[in-house]
Design a protein around this motif. Structure first.
Motif, short mmCIF file in Angstrom:
data_model
loop_
_atom_site.label_atom_id
_atom_site.label_comp_id
_atom_site.label_asym_id
_atom_site.label_seq_id
_atom_site.Cartn_x
_atom_site.Cartn_y
_atom_site.Cartn_z
N ASP A 218 0.81 -1.34 0.09
CA ASP A 218 -0.03 -0.08 0.01
C ASP A 218 0.89 1.32 0.02
O ASP A 218 0.31 2.39 -0.20
CB ASP A 218 -0.97 -0.12 1.10
CG ASP A 218 -1.91 -1.06 1.08
OD1 ASP A 218 -2.63 -1.24 0.24
OD2 ASP A 218 -1.89 -2.01 2.12
N ARG A 232 -1.03 4.13 -1.73
CA ARG A 232 -2.35 3.74 -2.11
C ARG A 232 -3.29 4.42 -1.15
O ARG A 232 -3.44 4.09 0.16
CB ARG A 232 -2.79 2.23 -2.03
CG ARG A 232 -4.10 1.86 -2.37
CD ARG A 232 -4.51 0.47 -2.15
NE ARG A 232 -3.51 -0.48 -2.53
CZ ARG A 232 -3.25 -1.31 -3.41
NH1 ARG A 232 -3.97 -0.84 -4.38
NH2 ARG A 232 -2.22 -2.10 -3.29
N GLU A 243 -9.74 3.63 -6.28
CA GLU A 243 -7.91 3.29 -6.14
C GLU A 243 -7.39 4.60 -6.44
O GLU A 243 -7.01 4.95 -7.71
CB GLU A 243 -7.90 2.38 -7.16
CG GLU A 243 -6.32 1.85 -7.42
CD GLU A 243 -5.99 0.80 -6.15
OE1 GLU A 243 -5.12 0.28 -6.30
OE2 GLU A 243 -6.85 0.59 -5.08
N TRP A 245 -4.07 6.90 -5.69
CA TRP A 245 -2.77 7.10 -5.28
C TRP A 245 -2.11 8.32 -5.45
O TRP A 245 -2.61 9.38 -6.01
CB TRP A 245 -2.05 6.07 -6.43
CG TRP A 245 -2.19 4.45 -6.16
CD1 TRP A 245 -3.30 3.69 -6.53
CD2 TRP A 245 -1.25 3.70 -5.64
NE1 TRP A 245 -3.31 2.59 -6.17
CE2 TRP A 245 -1.84 2.47 -5.61
CE3 TRP A 245 -0.02 3.76 -4.95
CZ2 TRP A 245 -1.20 1.41 -5.17
CZ3 TRP A 245 0.73 2.52 -4.62
CH2 TRP A 245 0.09 1.45 -4.35
#
Length: 349
Positions: A218, A232, A243, A245
């Motif tokens: 992550d 993440r 999702e 990032w």
């Protein structure tokens, strides 16, 4: 919340009036400590909201921690405050898997090792502790202080147009060191020491992908790449679905490309992500944005908690005084407040 005890000033003394320039964590905790001591405190910040690099970017239903990614708590003074924030639902542990990755060898083999540790994040965003402090401090947003000039035995603050922002007994400068230097001009010794704290910029890219990136971790500290950190963001507690990032460029890459256009930076850093993790990042994006932090990481922090001249009643604080961490910023602001309080208590009636 376990707030420090309020120490009353002798009744024959006037309530000290202080200004704090900057509503990042260091400035906020300095102001809060003074307010709980009974001072009259005004906080000015050029931004739209409190937090500085303890920041969260919103775009529609998206949320990105595009500044500080997490924090640790080692000093007991900060740990006590973090425990109170956890109790109040402002902060939580981030239980994501964090690793260190990099390309090594002549053929660029990818190495990976675990990076264990206790890491905390704000909820629902990294700016949550700053927002909580701001309910006490009530900073004035959108005000850029341009100068701090003598006004008899006090200090007068002026904005960019020379407008009068008031006179104060003491002033705390809580901005990045390059911005602190001109505000400390009337105390050349402090300005010189602030100039010794070198800060690098950082480009950040915020990306939301159509589906999950199958990386097996992550967050990662990165070497041998234009990137220094990838995370993440959606793996942190109390974050929106999706999702999301955050990609941080290395200080070296950021400095070389600090004046690049956002589209150029986005293209370069997403390409660096694909180069780093291969086909795992070959997922279409739903959102891409970039943010430039001109002064992000102290490359050379001072070895003192804060700067303060008790005779002038002028000082400075920040992570550039006390290490490049959220905890360092907190302790620096607290240290400056304590020095201001001590100086006021020593002053004649």
């Amino acid at each position: 919340m376990n707030d420090p005890a309020v120490i009353e000033f002798p009744s024959h003394r006037a309530v000290p009036r202080a200004a704090v320039i900057g509503a990042g964590l260091s400035g906020l905790i300095c102001a809060e400590r003074l307010i709980r001591q009974g001072w009259s405190v005004t906080v000015f910040d050029k931004g739209r909201g409190p937090g500085g690099r303890l920041s969260t970017r919103r775009a529609d239903d998206l949320r990105f921690d595009h500044g500080a990614q997490y924090f640790t708590a080692r000093d007991q003074r900060f740990r006590d405050r973090v425990d109170a924030w956890v109790h109040d639902g402002i902060v939580a542990l981030w239980n994501g898997r964090i690793v260190r990755i990099g390309k090594t060898g002549s053929e660029g083999e990818l190495s990976l090792e675990e990076s264990p540790g206790e890491r905390f994040v704000g909820m629902p965003g990294m700016n949550a502790p700053a927002r909580a402090l701001a309910t006490v401090v009530e900073p004035q947003a959108g005000v850029r202080v341009a100068s701090v000039v003598p006004d008899g035995r006090r200090w007068r603050l002026e904005d960019e147009r020379g407008g009068d922002l008031g006179s104060y007994d003491m002033v705390a400068v809580a901005v990045p060191s390059p911005q602190a230097v001109p505000l400390l001009a009337e105390a050349p010794d402090l300005a010189s020491r602030a100039a010794d704290a070198v800060m690098a910029g950082c480009w950040t890219v915020m990306a939301r992908f159509e589906r999950r990136l199958d990386l097996g971790y992550d967050g990662a500290f990165v070497t041998g790449s234009p990137l220094s950190w990838i995370a993440r963001d959606s793996s942190k507690p109390c974050r929106p679905d999706g999702e999301a990032w955050v990609l941080h460029a290395s200080p070296e890459w950021s400095q070389r490309h600090i004046e690049d256009e956002q589209d150029t930076v986005i293209e370069a850093l997403t390409a660096a992500l694909r180069d780093l993790v291969g086909t795992a990042a070959a997922v279409p994006t739903e959102h891409l944005a970039a943010h430039r932090w001109r002064f992000s990481l102290p490359l050379h922090a001072l070895d003192e908690e804060c700067l303060f001249d008790p005779e002038r009643g002028l000082g400075a604080c920040g992570d550039w005084c006390n290490g490049a961490r959220v905890e360092g910023a907190y302790l620096s602001g607290l240290a400056l407040a304590e020095r201001m309080i001590a100086a006021a208590q020593r002053s004649p009636a």
